[in-house]
Design a protein around this motif. Structure first.
Motif, PDB file in Angstrom:
ATOM      1  N   ASP A 100       0.850  -1.184   0.000  1.00 35.45           N
ATOM      2  CA  ASP A 100       0.000   0.000   0.000  1.00 35.45           C
ATOM      3  C   ASP A 100       0.891   1.240   0.000  1.00 35.45           C
ATOM      4  OD1 ASP A 100      -2.365  -1.406  -0.039  1.00 35.45           O
ATOM      5  OD2 ASP A 100      -2.674  -1.335   2.138  1.00 35.45           O
ATOM      6  N   ALA A 101       0.364   2.350  -0.527  1.00 31.54           N
ATOM      7  CA  ALA A 101       1.181   3.553  -0.721  1.00 31.54           C
ATOM      8  C   ALA A 101       1.833   4.035   0.571  1.00 31.54           C
ATOM      9  CB  ALA A 101       0.314   4.655  -1.331  1.00 31.54           C
ATOM     10  N   ALA A 104       4.882   1.665   1.452  1.00 36.73           N
ATOM     11  CA  ALA A 104       5.959   1.457   0.483  1.00 36.73           C
ATOM     12  C   ALA A 104       7.281   2.111   0.888  1.00 36.73           C
ATOM     13  CB  ALA A 104       5.510   1.944  -0.893  1.00 36.73           C
ATOM     14  N   GLU A 117       3.403   0.021  -5.727  1.00 37.38           N
ATOM     15  CA  GLU A 117       2.287   0.402  -4.864  1.00 37.38           C
ATOM     16  C   GLU A 117       0.978  -0.156  -5.406  1.00 37.38           C
ATOM     17  OE1 GLU A 117       2.382   4.597  -4.114  1.00 37.38           O
ATOM     18  OE2 GLU A 117       4.492   4.548  -3.494  1.00 37.38           O
TER      19      GLU A 117
END
Length: 490
Positions: A100-101, A104, A117
């Motif tokens: 997930d962003a 990351a 991502e």
């Protein structure tokens, strides 16, 4: 499994999350698109694909895509912190990472391999719908389908190697034992980083049922979401079961169509089982027992859910449970010893951890059969039903009597007004203690326990807390409780 389900009923709902729903045809197409994307990024058979993300439809499709590559899926809980994450990344040595962003950046600091991502990965899959990789392989049954990292007796998490053959056996055996149906809606609050969550996804697929992934949503509206989803099967751990009971009492008119609750991960107190049955008339409450190292050991037949209330079930078909003394010799029915398991669901060991593997995964010197020495204690009755006495770190002696935290907690949960309970074994500097969530006074709880337990099993101390610390999988964090009781920052 997915290919079969998509061919049999392509338009049936397969998986739902907070943002939408995919049919089996949708899931099938996304798994092939992601397989093509993984191939473009150099993932090959035998590689590891590490994923740290919330459990969504994308994660389900990624599992199947990684399997099509012949690679191993390595799901990590989004809550895992860099302290453990660094050791896990080094141990897994992934060829590619997806996160997930928000997660990351931490992973990029720990590895030199590409970190992609999830929003971009999903977009890439959508752009490739209808495409297929040219070199999709049929995985070797003995190759890892997944590496499941678990905490336990070691400082760093260790990975249980989960091959395709063992996974297929366990999924089929559990679908049959629990009676999963094509019209079921399985409401799963557990992440795919835990084998309980991963196998619920796979069992739903094998049965052609729908799985609802609901791990990140709030608690107060849980009962209404169960009803809106049409949930018929709800996997639970004790903390989730207690929450459902509390909500059912507050909202007696909200009744989801649940036909079966299934429990594993930690022993479900009888008082909570009784409350669930009262709140959901006609629903089965099925006790199970297992470990990630073999997935499931025993399942109580659903039609016997009210019989033998202390039993955790019968061994899966094709498996064998032994109760052994410290020398590894089998004990007769009724005697407590270590639970030792044989069968096609026993995993081959821990990833890149030969010493730990040798301690737990052994070979029967007489038959040559692989055995899992669980470190858990219990006994079998004359009919082969298994009874759980406690885990190694939950068993202790006090005043000359062997006992476990499980029985003390069960007695505490039987006290009206006690919402949660955790027993903390004695240490050299502290006697047996009990932590509870309740409006009762500590002395009142201890007074009620004297009606239910032998004198030696009555805790010396009872502490009332606002809530009990839980692990990522809903189990009691006894180390935190012990630290609190010993006066250290918890």
């Amino acid at each position: 499994m997915l290919d079969g389900a998509a061919a049999a009923a392509p338009d049936d709902p397969a998986v739902r999350d907070a943002t939408g729903r995919w049919t089996y045809a949708d899931l099938h197409a996304h798994s092939h698109a992601l397989d093509a994307w993984l191939a473009e990024h150099g993932v090959r058979a035998g590689d590891r694909v590490l994923v740290q993300a919330e459990t969504t439809r994308l994660l389900v499709a990624l599992f199947h895509a990684v399997s099509r590559r012949g690679a191993a899926f390595v799901p990590l809980n989004p809550a895992m912190k860099p302290f453990h994450l660094s050791a896990v990344v080094a141990n897994a040595a992934p060829a590619l990472v997806i996160a997930d962003a928000a997660l990351a950046p931490a992973l990029r600091a720990l590895t030199t391999v590409p970190v992609h991502e999830t929003p971009q990965v999903l977009a890439a899959a959508e752009a490739r719908l209808g495409s297929r990789a040219a070199d999709t392989v049929r995985p070797d049954p003995s190759a890892p389908a997944a590496l499941i990292y678990t905490s336990g007796s070691t400082a760093a998490p260790k990975a249980v190697v989960t091959p395709h053959a063992q996974t297929v056996f366990v999924v089929g055996a559990l679908v049959a034992a629990l009676g999963y149906r094509r019209d079921d809606v399985v409401y799963c609050r557990f992440p795919m980083s835990w084998d309980y969550g991963l196998h619920k996804v796979l069992m739903s697929c094998a049965a052609g049922a729908e799985v609802v992934l609901a791990g990140t949503e709030g608690d107060l509206s849980l009962l209404r979401r169960l009803r809106e989803a049409g949930a018929t099967v709800v996997p639970i751990v004790p903390s989730l079961a207690s929450m459902i009971v509390t909500l059912a009492r507050r909202e007696p008119d909200v009744r989801p169509p649940v036909r079966m609750f299934t429990n594993t991960g930690a022993a479900l107190p009888q008082a909570v089982i009784d409350d669930l049955r009262a709140a959901f008339p006609g629903a089965r409450v099925v006790r199970q027992f297992g470990q990630t190292e073999c997935k499931r050991i025993a399942v109580m037949p659903p039609d016997e859910d009210t019989e033998r209330p202390a039993a955790v079930g019968r061994p899966l078909p094709g498996t064998r449970v032994l109760i052994c003394d410290p020398d590894g010799e089998a004990l007769p029915a009724g005697e407590i010893g270590e639970i030792v398991v044989e069968g096609p669901h026993v995993m081959p060991g821990y990833w890149r951890a030969p010493e730990q593997t040798a301690r737990v995964f052994r070979t029967d010197p007489r038959t040559g059969a692989p055995q899992l020495h669980t470190g858990d204690y219990g006994w079998l009755d004359d009919d082969g039903y298994l009874y759980f006495a406690g885990r190694r770190d939950e068993m202790f002696k006090r005043k000359g009597l062997r006992m476990s935290t499980v029985e003390i907690e069960a007695a505490a949960m039987d006290v009206p007004g006690v919402q949660a309970a955790a027993a903390v074994p004695p240490s050299p500097d502290r006697d047996l203690a009990l932590c509870v969530v309740t409006d009762l006074a500590p002395t009142a709880v201890l007074r009620e326990l004297r009606k239910r337990l032998e004198p030696a099993k009555i805790p010396a101390t009872c502490v009332v807390l606002d809530e009990l610390p839980l692990s990522l999988h809903g189990k009691h964090e006894r180390r935190q409780l012990a630290a609190l009781l010993d006066g250290a920052p918890a």
